[in-house]
Design an enzyme around this catalytic site. Structure first.
Site, short mmCIF file in Angstrom:
data_model
loop_
_atom_site.label_atom_id
_atom_site.label_comp_id
_atom_site.label_asym_id
_atom_site.label_seq_id
_atom_site.Cartn_x
_atom_site.Cartn_y
_atom_site.Cartn_z
N HIS A 1 11.64 -0.89 5.51
CA HIS A 1 11.86 -1.06 4.06
C HIS A 1 13.32 -0.74 3.70
O HIS A 1 13.61 0.13 2.88
CB HIS A 1 10.91 -0.17 3.25
CG HIS A 1 10.68 -0.70 1.86
ND1 HIS A 1 9.48 -0.55 1.20
CD2 HIS A 1 11.48 -1.37 1.00
CE1 HIS A 1 9.56 -1.10 0.00
NE2 HIS A 1 10.78 -1.61 -0.14
N GLU B 1 2.96 2.30 3.99
CA GLU B 1 4.29 2.79 4.36
C GLU B 1 4.36 4.31 4.24
O GLU B 1 3.88 4.85 3.23
CB GLU B 1 5.35 2.14 3.46
CG GLU B 1 5.47 0.63 3.67
CD GLU B 1 6.59 0.02 2.83
OE1 GLU B 1 7.40 0.78 2.24
OE2 GLU B 1 6.67 -1.20 2.75
N ARG C 1 6.68 -6.96 -0.97
CA ARG C 1 5.71 -5.89 -0.85
C ARG C 1 4.71 -6.29 0.24
O ARG C 1 4.31 -7.46 0.32
CB ARG C 1 4.96 -5.66 -2.17
CG ARG C 1 5.78 -4.98 -3.26
CD ARG C 1 6.00 -3.50 -2.94
NE ARG C 1 6.59 -2.77 -4.05
CZ ARG C 1 7.89 -2.59 -4.23
NH1 ARG C 1 8.75 -3.12 -3.37
NH2 ARG C 1 8.34 -1.90 -5.26
#
Length: 313
Positions: A278, A260, A231
């Site tokens: 991601h 994000e 993360r």
């Protein structure tokens, strides 16, 4: 009547198809007026299907008086207030294990891309520069030391792959693990000082927020590199960007970010950085398996059977 469930956002097509067949699905992300949407549909909803990014905020849990289960598409559940949900009578599930290999592969891919400068080499060939001279020499992973921050299921898979690349593996976590042959560091800053690579794969939580501090990054140093497949919140991003720019940190390979989708990638548009949107678990095989686990957990719940992957903490 089919049980009513709330779907927070789009999921894998096969997962959505299975849920639509088994339940009355209310699509939260499509609602223009979400307050009115919850007021109208909330009283009948018994389950929430979500993902690790969207989670299920306290306000939504409160708006669902009959909520029994939150089934999350992803291994991370930091966006779900677990204690609050359990106190309100809801069980929580996630999708561990099925994504271990895919995320570990991504970690190794990022390491190789950064170490061997693969993105830059690709551009070098495409732009016709090879004919004018050879590409500069790069580093390699062999004989380097890698520190794993978070030796959980995925961390162990990354460690094993690093060993296959003839790297020395050490790790840091809340405590030393029994039956693990790799060297344990109780102090993260000390480990960062002793390694060439720092791979971040710890869970996102209040406890781990900012754990990779400026001091840790400075300890990693101008010859060190960091890889984040966990993360973005675990790293002090501002300090990392500053150190990457001024040479205080050797390099970074990042699959996750504090914000994000990343609104301003400018701080990371450097020659010593590799970026990925991601994509750790983003393979056809893994995402299908994750979706199936969401479906199977909900089916088990409504059949009165034990949940396959319940979160209890």
């Amino acid at each position: 009547m089919k049980p009513e469930i709330l779907m927070m956002g789009p999921m894998h097509p096969l997962c959505m198809e299975a849920l639509e067949a088994a339940y009355t699905v209310h699509r939260y992300w499509e609602a223009d007026n979400k307050t009115a949407f919850l007021a109208e549909n909330g009283p009948g909803i018994r389950a929430v299907a979500t993902n690790g990014h969207l989670g299920c905020p306290e306000a939504i849990i409160t708006a669902l008086p009959k909520l029994e289960i939150i089934s999350s598409y992803g291994v991370g559940y930091d966006a779900i207030p677990v204690k609050f949900a359990i106190e309100h009578g809801a069980k929580i599930t996630n999708t561990p294990d099925v994504l271990n290999d895919a995320v570990a592969e991504m970690a190794m891919g990022l390491m190789l891309a950064l170490c061997r400068r693969i993105p830059q080499a690709d551009v070098f060939v495409r732009e016709g520069k090879w004919a004018k001279g050879g590409y500069p020499l790069t580093g390699e992973l062999t004989d380097r030391t890698v520190g794993i921050l978070g030796l959980g299921r995925i961390g162990k898979e990354i460690a094993r792959r690093c060993e296959a690349f003839k790297m020395k593996v050490v790790y840091h976590g809340r405590r030393a693990q029994e039956g693990v042959e790799w060297t344990y560091y109780a102090d993260l800053e000390e480990m960062a000082r002793d390694v060439d690579w720092l791979v971040v794969i710890a869970p996102g939580s209040a406890e781990t927020k900012g754990i990779v501090s400026r001091k840790v990054l400075e300890a990693l140093g101008p010859d060190g590199a960091i890889v984040n497949v966990a993360r973005g919140t675990l790293i002090d991003e501002a300090a990392m960007a500053e150190l990457l720019a001024n040479g205080g940190l050797g390099g970074a390979a990042l699959d996750v970010f504090e914000e994000e989708p990343l609104p301003d990638p400018a701080p990371f548009l450097l020659d010593n950085v590799v970026l990925s949107p991601h994509q750790g678990s983003a393979t056809h095989k893994t995402r299908a398996a994750m979706g199936q686990l969401v479906v199977d957990n909900l089916a088990a719940h409504f059949a009165g059977k034990p949940l396959l992957t319940e979160v209890t903490e």
